[in-house]
Design an enzyme around this catalytic site. Sequence first.
Site, PDB file in Angstrom:
ATOM      1  CG  ASN A   9      -1.723   1.190   1.438  1.00  0.00           C
ATOM      2  OD1 ASN A   9      -1.792   2.038   0.552  1.00  0.00           O
ATOM      3  ND2 ASN A   9      -2.372   1.287   2.597  1.00  0.00           N
ATOM      4  CE  LYS A  11      -0.199   3.198   4.721  1.00  0.00           C
ATOM      5  NZ  LYS A  11      -0.050   3.288   6.174  1.00  0.00           N
ATOM      6  CG  HIS A  95      -5.816   1.844   5.297  1.00  0.00           C
ATOM      7  ND1 HIS A  95      -5.339   2.846   6.098  1.00  0.00           N
ATOM      8  CD2 HIS A  95      -4.818   0.934   5.180  1.00  0.00           C
ATOM      9  CE1 HIS A  95      -4.093   2.563   6.435  1.00  0.00           C
ATOM     10  NE2 HIS A  95      -3.754   1.407   5.892  1.00  0.00           N
ATOM     11  CD  GLU A  97      -2.844   5.450   6.828  1.00  0.00           C
ATOM     12  OE1 GLU A  97      -2.841   5.405   5.585  1.00  0.00           O
ATOM     13  OE2 GLU A  97      -1.957   4.904   7.522  1.00  0.00           O
ATOM     14  CD  GLU A 167      -3.508  -2.629   7.480  1.00  0.00           C
ATOM     15  OE1 GLU A 167      -2.407  -2.875   7.005  1.00  0.00           O
ATOM     16  OE2 GLU A 167      -4.178  -1.642   7.167  1.00  0.00           O
ATOM     17  N   GLY A 173       2.414   2.508  10.772  1.00  0.00           N
ATOM     18  CA  GLY A 173       3.352   3.614  10.566  1.00  0.00           C
ATOM     19  C   GLY A 173       4.044   4.075  11.836  1.00  0.00           C
ATOM     20  CB  SER A 213       5.201  -1.352  12.107  1.00  0.00           C
ATOM     21  OG  SER A 213       4.777  -0.007  12.270  1.00  0.00           O
ATOM     22  N   GLY A 234       2.755  -1.060   4.347  1.00  0.00           N
ATOM     23  CA  GLY A 234       2.741   0.358   4.004  1.00  0.00           C
ATOM     24  C   GLY A 234       4.153   0.841   3.720  1.00  0.00           C
ATOM     25  N   GLY A 235       4.757   1.503   4.713  1.00  0.00           N
ATOM     26  CA  GLY A 235       6.068   2.134   4.538  1.00  0.00           C
ATOM     27  C   GLY A 235       7.106   1.239   3.870  1.00  0.00           C
TER      28      GLY A 235
HETATM   29  P1  PGA Z   1       2.756   0.427   7.685  1.00  0.00           P
HETATM   30  O1  PGA Z   1       1.280   0.543   7.083  1.00  0.00           O
HETATM   31  O2  PGA Z   1       3.341  -0.851   7.164  1.00  0.00           O
HETATM   32  O3  PGA Z   1       3.486   1.662   7.209  1.00  0.00           O
HETATM   33  O4  PGA Z   1       2.608   0.406   9.167  1.00  0.00           O
HETATM   34  C1  PGA Z   1       0.467  -0.579   6.927  1.00  0.00           C
HETATM   35  C2  PGA Z   1      -0.835  -0.175   6.299  1.00  0.00           C
HETATM   36  O5  PGA Z   1      -1.318   0.915   6.598  1.00  0.00           O
HETATM   37  O6  PGA Z   1      -1.407  -0.902   5.460  1.00  0.00           O
END
Ligand code: PGA
Length: 253
Positions: A9, A11, A95, A97, A167, A173, A213, A234-235
């Site tokens: 992802n 983002k 998600h 966010e 999640e 994040g 994470s 994500g990251g």
């Molecule tokens: P992250 O994000 O790996 O940066 O923690 C995961 C996600 O939001 O899908």
Amino acid sequence: MRKPIIGGNWKMNTNLASATQLADALTGSLHDVGDCDIVIFPPFPYLPAVGERLRGSRITLGAQDVYHEDNGAFTGEISTAMLTDVGVQSVILGHSERRHVIGEDDELINRKLLAALKAGLQAVLCLGETLEQRETGRTEQVVLSQLEAGLEGVDSEQMHRVVLAYEPVWAIGTGRTASPDDAQKVHAALRTAVSSRYDGTIADSIRIQYGGSVKSTNAAALFAQPDIDGGLIGGASLDAGEFGAIVRAGVTG
Ligand code: PGA
């Protein structure tokens, strides 16, 4: 045996040049990995360009959200047909966010999920508790209620195109990850709930990703859990080497 599914992802990151470069790096490095599904979710404007780069590869194209109406006066929104038109096969819904930053509720997420499934897309339904909910012992209650609300009206046949992503909001994040045992407990509870809502066959076959994470250093321990079927990253998905290592951990996990 469920086939692992690893999602990247991106983002609101990348630009046209870095998005296509990242896609090229991933198709180059991941062509020989074992049996798993790999999906990347670039920002909307880069879907066509990234889709071009993925053509003929084993990585499929996903979108980070979709709107539930077919067309009309919905400024800023994107329909399922627009996504399928540019080769999108999966979509992330609910998600954290979008729930917590943008303010989407379960009802809207459910409408979007139903629209995505009706359009033949694979829907990745995200579920997760906040830190306050975890600390007050409400993790399972929260994720199971998000599950029930998110799946309202989804029939057994459509469930084959649903992927769940657990999640925890506090792990996204932040560099904090749920321990493999804690994550496993929630995944097992979700699978049991799917079994009661549908049946054992659907519960056995549905894939439940972990997200929050995930990195190459913690992926293997998470993916080794019996009810964790890959991850939503994500990251770490913005780095081809890191994401590649996570995918490989998913195949052997
Ligand atoms: P992250 O994000 O790996 O940066 O923690 C995961 C996600 O939001 O899908």
